[in-house]
Scaffold this motif. Structure first.
Motif, PDB file in Angstrom:
ATOM      1  N   UNK A   1      28.395  42.503 -10.045  1.00  0.00           N
ATOM      2  CA  UNK A   1      28.984  43.210  -8.895  1.00  0.00           C
ATOM      3  C   UNK A   1      29.283  42.294  -7.714  1.00  0.00           C
ATOM      4  N   UNK A   2      28.602  41.160  -7.643  1.00  0.00           N
ATOM      5  CA  UNK A   2      28.898  40.163  -6.614  1.00  0.00           C
ATOM      6  C   UNK A   2      30.099  39.351  -7.097  1.00  0.00           C
ATOM      7  N   UNK A   3      31.252  39.582  -6.488  1.00  0.00           N
ATOM      8  CA  UNK A   3      32.485  38.953  -6.981  1.00  0.00           C
ATOM      9  C   UNK A   3      32.463  37.434  -6.826  1.00  0.00           C
ATOM     10  N   UNK A   4      31.683  36.921  -5.895  1.00  0.00           N
ATOM     11  CA  UNK A   4      31.561  35.461  -5.762  1.00  0.00           C
ATOM     12  C   UNK A   4      30.905  34.872  -7.001  1.00  0.00           C
ATOM     13  N   UNK A   5      29.859  35.546  -7.491  1.00  0.00           N
ATOM     14  CA  UNK A   5      29.170  35.093  -8.704  1.00  0.00           C
ATOM     15  C   UNK A   5      30.074  35.255  -9.919  1.00  0.00           C
ATOM     16  N   UNK A   6      30.751  36.395 -10.009  1.00  0.00           N
ATOM     17  CA  UNK A   6      31.627  36.653 -11.156  1.00  0.00           C
ATOM     18  C   UNK A   6      32.772  35.646 -11.209  1.00  0.00           C
ATOM     19  N   UNK A   7      33.371  35.353 -10.067  1.00  0.00           N
ATOM     20  CA  UNK A   7      34.472  34.383 -10.026  1.00  0.00           C
ATOM     21  C   UNK A   7      33.972  32.984 -10.359  1.00  0.00           C
ATOM     22  N   UNK A   8      32.766  32.645  -9.892  1.00  0.00           N
ATOM     23  CA  UNK A   8      32.194  31.330 -10.215  1.00  0.00           C
ATOM     24  C   UNK A   8      31.949  31.216 -11.712  1.00  0.00           C
ATOM     25  N   UNK A   9      31.480  32.297 -12.339  1.00  0.00           N
ATOM     26  CA  UNK A   9      31.248  32.296 -13.788  1.00  0.00           C
ATOM     27  C   UNK A   9      32.558  32.096 -14.539  1.00  0.00           C
ATOM     28  N   UNK A  10      33.618  32.765 -14.077  1.00  0.00           N
ATOM     29  CA  UNK A  10      34.922  32.614 -14.723  1.00  0.00           C
ATOM     30  C   UNK A  10      35.417  31.178 -14.622  1.00  0.00           C
ATOM     31  N   UNK A  11      35.300  30.588 -13.427  1.00  0.00           N
ATOM     32  CA  UNK A  11      35.755  29.207 -13.246  1.00  0.00           C
ATOM     33  C   UNK A  11      34.946  28.244 -14.103  1.00  0.00           C
ATOM     34  N   UNK A  12      33.640  28.483 -14.194  1.00  0.00           N
ATOM     35  CA  UNK A  12      32.780  27.618 -15.004  1.00  0.00           C
ATOM     36  C   UNK A  12      33.141  27.703 -16.474  1.00  0.00           C
ATOM     37  N   UNK A  13      33.391  28.898 -16.959  1.00  0.00           N
ATOM     38  CA  UNK A  13      33.779  29.068 -18.364  1.00  0.00           C
ATOM     39  C   UNK A  13      35.112  28.371 -18.638  1.00  0.00           C
TER      40      UNK A  13
ATOM     41  N   UNK B   1      20.204  33.838  -6.297  1.00  0.00           N
ATOM     42  CA  UNK B   1      21.143  34.934  -6.047  1.00  0.00           C
ATOM     43  C   UNK B   1      22.188  34.475  -5.033  1.00  0.00           C
ATOM     44  N   UNK B   2      23.212  35.285  -4.858  1.00  0.00           N
ATOM     45  CA  UNK B   2      24.224  35.009  -3.852  1.00  0.00           C
ATOM     46  C   UNK B   2      24.901  33.666  -4.008  1.00  0.00           C
ATOM     47  N   UNK B   3      25.140  33.010  -2.865  1.00  0.00           N
ATOM     48  CA  UNK B   3      25.857  31.740  -2.872  1.00  0.00           C
ATOM     49  C   UNK B   3      25.083  30.638  -3.585  1.00  0.00           C
ATOM     50  N   UNK B   4      23.749  30.701  -3.522  1.00  0.00           N
ATOM     51  CA  UNK B   4      22.945  29.690  -4.219  1.00  0.00           C
ATOM     52  C   UNK B   4      23.163  29.794  -5.721  1.00  0.00           C
ATOM     53  N   UNK B   5      23.185  31.005  -6.228  1.00  0.00           N
ATOM     54  CA  UNK B   5      23.421  31.212  -7.661  1.00  0.00           C
ATOM     55  C   UNK B   5      24.841  30.799  -8.035  1.00  0.00           C
ATOM     56  N   UNK B   6      25.797  31.134  -7.187  1.00  0.00           N
ATOM     57  CA  UNK B   6      27.184  30.733  -7.451  1.00  0.00           C
ATOM     58  C   UNK B   6      27.295  29.217  -7.526  1.00  0.00           C
ATOM     59  N   UNK B   7      26.544  28.515  -6.686  1.00  0.00           N
ATOM     60  CA  UNK B   7      26.548  27.058  -6.733  1.00  0.00           C
ATOM     61  C   UNK B   7      25.969  26.519  -8.028  1.00  0.00           C
ATOM     62  N   UNK B   8      24.887  27.124  -8.498  1.00  0.00           N
ATOM     63  CA  UNK B   8      24.293  26.719  -9.778  1.00  0.00           C
ATOM     64  C   UNK B   8      25.291  26.934 -10.912  1.00  0.00           C
TER      65      UNK B   8
ATOM     66  N   UNK C   1      19.301  23.183  -2.163  1.00  0.00           N
ATOM     67  CA  UNK C   1      19.808  23.523  -3.495  1.00  0.00           C
ATOM     68  C   UNK C   1      21.091  22.781  -3.827  1.00  0.00           C
ATOM     69  N   UNK C   2      22.006  22.695  -2.858  1.00  0.00           N
ATOM     70  CA  UNK C   2      23.286  22.028  -3.134  1.00  0.00           C
ATOM     71  C   UNK C   2      23.080  20.569  -3.511  1.00  0.00           C
ATOM     72  N   UNK C   3      22.203  19.886  -2.788  1.00  0.00           N
ATOM     73  CA  UNK C   3      21.948  18.475  -3.083  1.00  0.00           C
ATOM     74  C   UNK C   3      21.281  18.316  -4.442  1.00  0.00           C
ATOM     75  N   UNK C   4      20.341  19.202  -4.760  1.00  0.00           N
ATOM     76  CA  UNK C   4      19.622  19.105  -6.030  1.00  0.00           C
ATOM     77  C   UNK C   4      20.552  19.361  -7.207  1.00  0.00           C
ATOM     78  N   UNK C   5      21.362  20.381  -7.101  1.00  0.00           N
ATOM     79  CA  UNK C   5      22.249  20.682  -8.234  1.00  0.00           C
ATOM     80  C   UNK C   5      23.339  19.621  -8.384  1.00  0.00           C
ATOM     81  N   UNK C   6      23.763  19.034  -7.272  1.00  0.00           N
ATOM     82  CA  UNK C   6      24.741  17.952  -7.362  1.00  0.00           C
ATOM     83  C   UNK C   6      24.157  16.767  -8.116  1.00  0.00           C
ATOM     84  N   UNK C   7      22.875  16.494  -7.874  1.00  0.00           N
ATOM     85  CA  UNK C   7      22.218  15.412  -8.602  1.00  0.00           C
ATOM     86  C   UNK C   7      22.108  15.752 -10.085  1.00  0.00           C
ATOM     87  N   UNK C   8      21.729  16.988 -10.382  1.00  0.00           N
ATOM     88  CA  UNK C   8      21.570  17.395 -11.782  1.00  0.00           C
ATOM     89  C   UNK C   8      22.905  17.411 -12.522  1.00  0.00           C
ATOM     90  N   UNK C   9      23.978  17.715 -11.814  1.00  0.00           N
ATOM     91  CA  UNK C   9      25.311  17.690 -12.443  1.00  0.00           C
ATOM     92  C   UNK C   9      25.580  16.339 -13.094  1.00  0.00           C
TER      93      UNK C   9
END
Length: 248
Positions: free
Chosen positions: A127-139, A97-104, A70-78
């Motif tokens: 409720x997953x703070x890793x996902x919530x924090x990733x969303x904040x950083x992305x925004x 979900x989890x770290x994979x979703x946070x990476x997306x 997933x990390x390699x694929x999303x890096x390419x899509x970026x």
């Protein structure tokens, strides 16, 4: 005559190179769609980030749910400058979900497409703070008024572990507004941070931004800071005064 001669030489070369890249892309796509090893998938993704076209998006998108690739694929899509790449990443939000979703989410932030804001906004309360924090950083990287509204609302509602990402992103949004010449808009964001439950590490940056954006009240802000009890802001005011004096 010389220009025509060069064109006669260069056009066939350019056409041949394009054909070679197209053939290479097809081979790389075939690798992604095969049972090749994870290192081979990663290598194909890295190359597609450079030479890939919209044709590569479906094969890359299929790997976004694969924890190993997933990390390699999303890096390419970026890095692909095609709207299909952003669509693929947004579609993957509901499938991961989890770290994979946070990476997306992180990749969507780097693409900085406003179409991602409506999907990222609800994730600020995940409720997953890793996902919530990733969303904040992305925004924060996407910016814009809709992102600012979402982050401002989360400033008073998000979990404590997410607040640093929310407030840092608001600072980024305000800095972008100021850089684009919208000083009133930037001042409003800075003021909102200072008036709310602003984290100690955020307050000096928010105060400095406000003092620079609101030139009409800059003197009052500096005086209040210098005579106030908030030591970090007092230090920020002294630094700003020194910078102003150095310019003159």
């Amino acid at each position: 005559m010389k220009f025509t001669f060069l064109c006669r030489i260069l056009w066939p070369l350019a056409f041949a190179a394009a054909n070679l890249y197209a053939a290479e892309e097809q081979d790389l796509i075939a690798t992604l769609q095969s049972s090749a090893s994870t290192p081979q998938h990663w290598a194909a993704c890295q190359r597609l980030r450079i030479i890939g076209t919209a044709k590569a998006v479906p094969a890359l998108a299929a790997l976004l749910t694969d924890e190993r690739a997933s990390q390699a694929a999303r890096h390419a899509l970026e890095g692909l400058p095609y709207p299909e790449a952003g669509v693929a990443l947004r579609d993957a939000l509901a499938k991961t979900s989890g770290l994979t979703k946070a990476g997306v989410i992180d990749s969507l932030g780097w693409r900085a497409e406003s179409a991602s804001v409506p999907l990222l906004t609800p994730l600020l309360s995940d409720p997953d703070t890793t996902i919530a924090a990733a969303a904040a950083a992305a925004l924060g990287r996407i910016g814009g008024q809709d992102a600012i509204v979402a982050l401002s609302a989360a400033c008073g509602q998000a979990l404590a572990a997410v607040q640093p990402a929310v407030q840092e992103s608001l600072l980024k949004c305000a800095e972008r507004l100021a850089a684009d010449g919208d000083r009133p808009g930037a001042a409003a964001v800075y003021r909102g941070l200072l008036d709310g439950k602003c984290l100690p590490q955020i307050r000096p940056g928010a105060w400095r931004g406000l003092a620079l954006a609101d030139s009409q009240h800059q003197a009052d802000l500096v005086l209040k800071a210098l005579t106030g009890a908030d030591l970090p802001i007092r230090i920020a005011a002294l630094k700003l005064l020194r910078e102003i004096n150095d310019r003159h």
